[in-house]
Design a protein around this motif. Structure first.
Motif, PDB file in Angstrom:
ATOM      1  N   ALA A 138     -91.158  28.842 -29.515  1.00 28.77           N
ATOM      2  CA  ALA A 138     -91.605  27.753 -30.384  1.00 28.77           C
ATOM      3  C   ALA A 138     -90.858  27.762 -31.717  1.00 28.77           C
ATOM      4  O   ALA A 138     -90.492  26.707 -32.251  1.00 28.77           O
ATOM      5  CB  ALA A 138     -93.112  27.860 -30.621  1.00 28.77           C
ATOM      6  N   ARG A 139     -90.614  28.953 -32.261  1.00 28.61           N
ATOM      7  CA  ARG A 139     -89.868  29.035 -33.525  1.00 28.61           C
ATOM      8  C   ARG A 139     -88.454  28.489 -33.369  1.00 28.61           C
ATOM      9  O   ARG A 139     -87.953  27.752 -34.220  1.00 28.61           O
ATOM     10  CB  ARG A 139     -89.811  30.489 -34.011  1.00 28.61           C
ATOM     11  CG  ARG A 139     -91.052  30.959 -34.745  1.00 28.61           C
ATOM     12  CD  ARG A 139     -90.807  32.311 -35.383  1.00 28.61           C
ATOM     13  NE  ARG A 139     -89.694  32.267 -36.322  1.00 28.61           N
ATOM     14  CZ  ARG A 139     -89.094  33.345 -36.822  1.00 28.61           C
ATOM     15  NH1 ARG A 139     -89.490  34.551 -36.455  1.00 28.61           N
ATOM     16  NH2 ARG A 139     -88.098  33.223 -37.673  1.00 28.61           N
TER      17      ARG A 139
ATOM     18  N   SER B 124    -106.132  25.469 -33.913  1.00 29.91           N
ATOM     19  CA  SER B 124    -105.898  26.525 -34.907  1.00 29.91           C
ATOM     20  C   SER B 124    -105.471  25.945 -36.251  1.00 29.91           C
ATOM     21  O   SER B 124    -105.550  26.602 -37.257  1.00 29.91           O
ATOM     22  CB  SER B 124    -104.820  27.486 -34.402  1.00 29.91           C
ATOM     23  OG  SER B 124    -103.611  26.804 -34.201  1.00 29.91           O
TER      24      SER B 124
ATOM     25  N   ARG C 243     -93.639  34.672 -24.356  1.00 30.72           N
ATOM     26  CA  ARG C 243     -92.842  34.646 -25.581  1.00 30.72           C
ATOM     27  C   ARG C 243     -92.883  33.262 -26.199  1.00 30.72           C
ATOM     28  O   ARG C 243     -91.884  32.757 -26.694  1.00 30.72           O
ATOM     29  CB  ARG C 243     -91.404  35.090 -25.330  1.00 30.72           C
ATOM     30  CG  ARG C 243     -91.283  36.611 -25.426  1.00 30.72           C
ATOM     31  CD  ARG C 243     -89.843  37.070 -25.420  1.00 30.72           C
ATOM     32  NE  ARG C 243     -89.791  38.523 -25.456  1.00 30.72           N
ATOM     33  CZ  ARG C 243     -88.803  39.257 -24.991  1.00 30.72           C
ATOM     34  NH1 ARG C 243     -87.753  38.690 -24.453  1.00 30.72           N
ATOM     35  NH2 ARG C 243     -88.830  40.565 -25.077  1.00 30.72           N
ATOM     36  N   ARG C 244     -94.062  32.682 -26.130  1.00 29.48           N
ATOM     37  CA  ARG C 244     -94.198  31.315 -26.607  1.00 29.48           C
ATOM     38  C   ARG C 244     -93.915  31.227 -28.101  1.00 29.48           C
ATOM     39  O   ARG C 244     -93.363  30.234 -28.576  1.00 29.48           O
ATOM     40  CB  ARG C 244     -95.606  30.787 -26.313  1.00 29.48           C
ATOM     41  CG  ARG C 244     -95.977  30.774 -24.848  1.00 29.48           C
ATOM     42  CD  ARG C 244     -94.979  30.016 -24.010  1.00 29.48           C
ATOM     43  NE  ARG C 244     -94.671  28.713 -24.564  1.00 29.48           N
ATOM     44  CZ  ARG C 244     -93.583  28.011 -24.262  1.00 29.48           C
ATOM     45  NH1 ARG C 244     -92.685  28.496 -23.419  1.00 29.48           N
ATOM     46  NH2 ARG C 244     -93.375  26.836 -24.798  1.00 29.48           N
ATOM     47  N   ARG C 245     -94.310  32.231 -28.860  1.00 34.05           N
ATOM     48  CA  ARG C 245     -94.117  32.163 -30.308  1.00 34.05           C
ATOM     49  C   ARG C 245     -92.640  32.131 -30.653  1.00 34.05           C
ATOM     50  O   ARG C 245     -92.197  31.319 -31.475  1.00 34.05           O
ATOM     51  CB  ARG C 245     -94.799  33.359 -30.979  1.00 34.05           C
ATOM     52  CG  ARG C 245     -94.712  33.345 -32.490  1.00 34.05           C
ATOM     53  CD  ARG C 245     -95.501  34.498 -33.092  1.00 34.05           C
ATOM     54  NE  ARG C 245     -96.902  34.426 -32.694  1.00 34.05           N
ATOM     55  CZ  ARG C 245     -97.804  35.361 -32.971  1.00 34.05           C
ATOM     56  NH1 ARG C 245     -97.443  36.444 -33.631  1.00 34.05           N
ATOM     57  NH2 ARG C 245     -99.065  35.220 -32.590  1.00 34.05           N
ATOM     58  N   GLU C 246     -91.857  33.001 -30.022  1.00 35.16           N
ATOM     59  CA  GLU C 246     -90.423  33.042 -30.310  1.00 35.16           C
ATOM     60  C   GLU C 246     -89.732  31.751 -29.867  1.00 35.16           C
ATOM     61  O   GLU C 246     -88.894  31.207 -30.577  1.00 35.16           O
ATOM     62  CB  GLU C 246     -89.780  34.250 -29.621  1.00 35.16           C
ATOM     63  CG  GLU C 246     -90.203  35.601 -30.181  1.00 35.16           C
ATOM     64  CD  GLU C 246     -91.449  36.143 -29.513  1.00 35.16           C
ATOM     65  OE1 GLU C 246     -92.162  35.363 -28.842  1.00 35.16           O
ATOM     66  OE2 GLU C 246     -91.739  37.348 -29.656  1.00 35.16           O
TER      67      GLU C 246
ATOM     68  N   GLN D  53     -88.547  24.708 -32.878  1.00 42.25           N
ATOM     69  CA  GLN D  53     -88.815  24.057 -34.164  1.00 42.25           C
ATOM     70  C   GLN D  53     -87.543  23.972 -34.996  1.00 42.25           C
ATOM     71  O   GLN D  53     -87.261  22.949 -35.627  1.00 42.25           O
ATOM     72  CB  GLN D  53     -89.897  24.826 -34.912  1.00 42.25           C
ATOM     73  CG  GLN D  53     -90.325  24.188 -36.228  1.00 42.25           C
ATOM     74  CD  GLN D  53     -91.418  25.000 -36.918  1.00 42.25           C
ATOM     75  OE1 GLN D  53     -91.595  26.185 -36.640  1.00 42.25           O
ATOM     76  NE2 GLN D  53     -92.145  24.361 -37.814  1.00 42.25           N
TER      77      GLN D  53
ATOM     78  N   GLU E 125    -102.880  24.723 -30.468  1.00 41.62           N
ATOM     79  CA  GLU E 125    -102.293  24.594 -31.806  1.00 41.62           C
ATOM     80  C   GLU E 125    -103.080  23.617 -32.674  1.00 41.62           C
ATOM     81  O   GLU E 125    -103.259  23.850 -33.872  1.00 41.62           O
ATOM     82  CB  GLU E 125    -100.836  24.133 -31.687  1.00 41.62           C
ATOM     83  CG  GLU E 125     -99.907  25.203 -31.127  1.00 41.62           C
ATOM     84  CD  GLU E 125     -98.492  24.688 -30.921  1.00 41.62           C
ATOM     85  OE1 GLU E 125     -98.254  23.484 -31.197  1.00 41.62           O
ATOM     86  OE2 GLU E 125     -97.635  25.479 -30.488  1.00 41.62           O
TER      87      GLU E 125
ATOM     88  N   GLU F 256    -101.137  24.629 -24.539  1.00 42.95           N
ATOM     89  CA  GLU F 256    -100.595  25.232 -25.756  1.00 42.95           C
ATOM     90  C   GLU F 256    -100.719  24.278 -26.937  1.00 42.95           C
ATOM     91  O   GLU F 256    -101.107  24.680 -28.043  1.00 42.95           O
ATOM     92  CB  GLU F 256     -99.132  25.610 -25.545  1.00 42.95           C
ATOM     93  CG  GLU F 256     -98.507  26.291 -26.749  1.00 42.95           C
ATOM     94  CD  GLU F 256     -97.034  26.593 -26.525  1.00 42.95           C
ATOM     95  OE1 GLU F 256     -96.355  26.919 -27.501  1.00 42.95           O
ATOM     96  OE2 GLU F 256     -96.587  26.481 -25.377  1.00 42.95           O
TER      97      GLU F 256
ATOM     98  N   LEU G 101     -84.667  35.948 -35.834  1.00 41.24           N
ATOM     99  CA  LEU G 101     -85.613  36.004 -34.717  1.00 41.24           C
ATOM    100  C   LEU G 101     -85.360  37.297 -33.956  1.00 41.24           C
ATOM    101  O   LEU G 101     -84.353  37.430 -33.256  1.00 41.24           O
ATOM    102  CB  LEU G 101     -85.408  34.787 -33.808  1.00 41.24           C
ATOM    103  CG  LEU G 101     -86.492  34.491 -32.770  1.00 41.24           C
ATOM    104  CD1 LEU G 101     -87.836  34.253 -33.425  1.00 41.24           C
ATOM    105  CD2 LEU G 101     -86.101  33.288 -31.932  1.00 41.24           C
TER     106      LEU G 101
END
Length: 983
Positions: free
Chosen positions: A18-19, A983, A13-16, A22, A980, A976, A202
């Motif tokens: 990370a959000r 990308s 759940r890295r995206r969640e 942030q 980033e 990670e 989220l």
């Protein structure tokens, strides 16, 4: 201070995360975290707080509770009470904060005196006081949990804070959307995230099956099912196990063998619907049960997690009579159903079904997965609801479901059989199940037919005739299916049944033997095939011929010498009982032999295979031939042809529902990508296919071979050794010699670098003996050069020369480009130090041959050897060739190989590559720093990085420190962060 409750096993759940991190770093922020009960909202927030490095005393947490009359502002006041440590350090408090003295008596000594005001102003003064206090505290996180239970006053005050947050505030609110009063958003319909405020909504979803597998691997720690002895870990969805589950790894992991964890993970997913809380409860139950019990058997018989059962029961209890009747009906029907079917089965008047559905949907019990079709949101919730239905009511619902489904055209026989079984009528169920299986087979629905047939065969009182039909039907399905342990065990049980006729037993034994030997990669299956041939020869000679053809495929145990004899016996059996389908198997096997030998007459024969035959078995044998030849074409160096053949075999296998050949073709195409230098994303793609087919041995061994090669190229020799050793163990069991030869070549190369020629020769000698015994010279492109180098390295020039000459004689006239390229490289190795011109010419020949085949990594290795050979005679050309090799290695990500080229350049005094001059990289990573960062991201230690890149430990320490500073992360987050930046 930790914010994740000390929980081990939080993965993905890295995206969640990370959000949220942030947002926490870009105050002011308002983040609404929504998700179902048990989905892991609190764990995710805790993880984000830890990664954002928010001090524990600056997280003010208030929790809402499911009470009938919650105290106004209760969670906010609870949160503020936790702010005492920070509040004590505030030098000057705004006067308006004094309004909180009566609300927060525990903090009265730190708050200013309150000012009197009218009672009507109390709410306004409270709001102003709260904002003043939060402002005085500076940067804080106000975390309100389970806001679906918040009182109205609290929600309104949260809205005011969210619409105008002070500069240092991060407001994080977690809640269950399906339990919000009247479905109104948690902060009301009027809330919009203000300009200049970070965050937003989220949504946290349950884990999918792959994520549950990764969570299980992380917690259990062993038995990943890869068979390679490595644990990939860390790519899955989030979840955090409570501190008590730390013992799960010790209690379950020690007893979990290869393949266990994937099976456990599938059960965990089925039982939990992907909710981490339920998964953790199941894992804790496994730990309490101890390691003596089979975890799969334990979970299969265990009740669903209590937390899940209680949550579902609570929602069901709140439903009215109509909604409850609708929910019970949907639970019995099991599959999504429309209003008409629900009305017919429930026996409710039509006008009551719609209101009942609406209530169940609003309560979050049911969902609408497709238009006008209703079902439970998760299968575990359906099971809880089903088990709560009283027996007589449940039986009546099943009987009405059978009556309703029988009116369909065609009748859904599998669903009717399921309802029949639920009624407990065994005779009726056996009859219905056989009819349903026949229907599913005719429709090509093996996913339905297979379980039905297995369930039938598990019946102790099944009639012999029906048992024989079911056994033959399941055997037919298994012939085309990808290998799985469950079907194999069922077939083994079938042939042990003395009631089965001899010829039927031979048919099933033949299928079982083929699955074990071919799909399972264990040549012990050939003993079963040989026994099947004996059982079939009298009554079914054509099927005996099929067994003999399969036996001819074995290259081990001296069986290669009997190939001609077995093929001749198969031909004779076909003469006595002609059979077009077995003849097709005979032809496919003959083409396989031609491919093994590098026969140039193969290709026209292949073009004449029937692609559009009406018989499924003819299509299967054509697909088998295309795959076998395509797979061997990679060994012999016809990579372009191999790609076309494998794409065609994959398409035919998918069209004909031959899942094991589709799986094999996909795996071979991944290997082809690796040979072609398309390494990017290959590891993830192999992981995906390994998860999809956990019992397919080919997926494990090709993954190990690829990972071993890539690890060696990056300097991770211990990992490479483990992967190649794993592949070698498989190769010892397999009937084909190719895997053993390839694994030995990879392991020998590692030994040569790490332990020297003597250790490498010891590894390679058995492989060379196998090569000779099987006459597999056309597939020796990888083994030959490293074997010659090792033998020469121990001082046996005569043996090295003999091996080279023997190979040259064996492949003379063979259409095997890779073998010829390997022979050229081996000749170069043999001539080094005695005939430099001959070595240079051989290396050029090898390089050009590999380039024609299309394998950049092999080209680079030949270029590197060529550069070494040219160094004394032509330093300029040597430097150019070495630069070309280094560039290829760098493009592929082979950091250690690239570093070795730089080291060789310095040792041979070839000067630096042409460059526009040294440049500064500022805050960007330099090429060397990127090499170091990639290795750090793979978990390599500083010492191993130094070895891989030919650097001193002090230099590596300097580069690592620079990488961490530039990326702004700790060592564990480098991979990670690096992704980033790319990308």
């Amino acid at each position: 201070m930790r914010h994740d409750d000390g929980a081990p096993g939080f993965v993905g759940r890295r995206r969640e995360v990370a959000r949220l991190v942030q947002a926490l770093r870009a105050v002011p922020a308002v983040v609404l975290v929504e998700g179902d009960a048990g989905v892991g909202k609190s764990a995710l927030v805790g993880r984000a707080l830890a990664e954002a490095e928010v001090p524990g005393e600056r997280v003010l947490t208030g929790r809402c509770h499911p009470v009938a009359e919650p105290s106004p502002y209760g969670p906010l006041l609870d949160a503020l009470r936790r702010g005492r440590p920070v509040l004590a350090g505030v030098a000057e408090m705004p006067p308006s904060a004094g309004a909180l003295r009566t609300w927060l008596p525990d903090l009265a000594d730190l708050l200013p005196e309150g000012t009197a005001g009218a009672a009507a102003d109390e709410r306004y003064r409270l709001t102003q006081g709260l904002q003043a206090l939060l402002g005085a505290l500076g940067e804080v996180v106000l975390l309100v949990e389970d806001a679906q239970w918040a009182d109205r006053a609290t929600r309104e005050l949260l809205l005011l804070l969210a619409r105008d947050p002070h500069p240092g505030l991060s407001l994080v609110v977690t809640y269950r959307p399906e339990e919000l009063p009247d479905g109104v958003p948690v902060l009301g319909t009027a809330y919009r995230c203000p300009p200049g405020v970070s965050g937003g909504l989220l949504r946290i979803e349950p884990l999918d099956e792959a994520e549950v597998l990764e969570l299980a691997r992380t917690v259990l720690g062993t038995g990943t099912g890869t068979g390679t002895g490595t644990n990939t870990g860390g790519a899955a969805g989030p979840a955090a196990a409570p501190a008590s589950s730390a013992g799960v790894a010790a209690g379950v992991g020690l007893g979990a063998g290869p393949g266990t964890v994937p099976a456990v993970a599938r059960l965990l997913y089925e039982r939990s619907g992907g909710l981490p809380a339920a998964i953790v409860e199941d894992l804790a139950a496994l730990q309490e049960d101890g390691r003596q019990t089979d975890p799969v058997a334990f979970l299969s018989g265990a009740k669903l997690a209590r937390g899940l059962r209680d949550a579902v029961a609570e929602r069901l209890a709140a439903l009215g009579a109509e909604a409850r009747a609708v929910v019970e009906t949907v639970a019995v029907l099991e599959e999504p159903a429309g209003e008409g079917l629900i009305a017919e089965v429930s026996a409710l008047p039509a006008e009551q079904v719609s209101p009942g559905l609406v209530e169940a949907l609003r309560a979050g019990v049911l969902s609408e997965p497709e238009p006008a079709r209703y079902a439970f949101r998760w299968e575990p919730a359906r099971q809880v609801a089903y088990r709560r239905i009283p027996g007589p009511t449940r039986s009546a619902l099943h009987r009405r479901a059978i009556d309703a489904l029988r009116t369909g055209r065609p009748q859904p026989l599998a669903r009717i059989a399921a309802h029949t079984r639920a009624l407990g009528d065994r005779d009726a169920w056996q009859q219905a199940a056989e009819a349903a299986a026949d229907q599913a087979v005719e429709q090509g629905d093996t996913a339905v037919a297979g379980p039905l047939l297995r369930e039938l065969l598990a019946e102790t009182d099944l009639a012999p005739e029906r048992r024989g039909r079911a056994a033959r039907a399941l055997s037919g399905l298994a012939a085309n299916a990808a290998y799985d342990a469950a079907s194999t065990e069922v077939l083994a049980d079938i042939i042990a049944d003395p009631r089965l006729p001899v010829a039927d037993r031979g048919e099933v034994r033949l299928t079982l033997g083929l699955r074990v030997a071919v799909q399972g990669g264990d040549r012990a299956g050939f003993a079963l095939i040989e026994q099947a041939a004996d059982e079939l020869i009298a009554e079914r000679p054509a099927r005996a011929a099929r067994a003999l053809v399969a036996l001819a495929m074995n290259e081990r145990d001296g069986a290669g010498a009997a190939v001609r004899e077995r093929m001749a016996k198969a031909a004779a059996a076909l003469e006595s009982e002609p059979d077009e389908e077995v003849a097709a198997a005979y032809r496919a096997t003959r083409l396989t032999f031609q491919a093994r030998e590098g026969d140039p007459e193969l290709w026209p024969e292949l073009d004449r295979l029937p692609r559009d035959a009406s018989s499924p078995e003819l299509v299967r044998q054509t697909t088998r031939a295309l795959f076998n030849v395509g797979d061997i074409a990679m060994e012999t160096g016809h990579d372009q042809r191999a790609g076309r053949l494998l794409v065609e075999s994959r398409a035919l296998a998918r069209q004909a529902a031959i899942s094991y050949l589709e799986c094999y073709s996909r795996i071979a195409l991944l290997r082809l990508d690796g040979l072609a230098g398309r390494w990017q994303g290959l590891e993830e793609r192999f992981e995906t296919i390994g998860t999809e087919y956990p019992d397919v041995a080919m997926a494990r061994v090709e993954r190990a071979m690829l990972f071993g090669r890539m690890a060696a190229s990056r300097g991770r020799l211990a990992v490479a050794r483990a992967e190649f050793e794993s592949a070698a163990r498989y190769g010892e069991r397999e009937s084909q010699v190719t895997t053993a030869i390839r694994a030995a070549a990879g392991l020998g190369a590692v030994e040569l670098v790490e332990r020297g020629a003597e250790a490498a020769a010891a590894v390679l000698a058995p492989a060379v003996a196998t090569l000779r015994q099987a006459g597999a010279w056309a597939r020796a492109g990888e083994l030959l050069p490293i074997a010659v180098e090792a033998v020469r390295g121990v001082g046996d020039e005569g043996a090295a020369r003999h091996l080279t000459e023997e190979a040259a004689e064996a492949i003379d006239g063979a259409d095997a480009p890779a073998a010829h390229a390997g022979l050229a490289l081996a000749r170069g190795v043999l001539l080094e130090g005695t005939d430099s011109c001959g070595a240079i010419e051989s290396y050029r020949e090898a390089r050009d041959a590999w380039r024609g085949i299309g394998r950049p990594y092999e080209v680079a290795k030949a270029e590197e050897r060529l550069a070494r050979a040219l160094a004394d005679r032509d330093p300029q050309t040597a430097a150019e060739r070495l630069a070309a090799a280094e560039a290829t290695y760098t493009t592929l990500g082979a950091a250690s190989d690239a570093a070795r080229c730089q080291h060789v350049r310095r040792d041979l005094g070839l000067g630096r590559m042409a460059s526009p001059g040294r440049r500064g990289y500022g805050e960007a990573l330099s090429p060397r720093e990127r090499q170091v960062a990639e290795l750090v991201g793979q978990g390599v230690s500083n010492q191993d990085i130094a070895q891989a890149l030919f650097l001193s430990p002090r230099t590596v320490e300097h580069h690592v420190a620079s990488v961490l500073r530039k990326l702004g992360v700790g060592r564990k987050d480098v991979a990670e962060a690096l992704a980033e930046t790319e990308s």
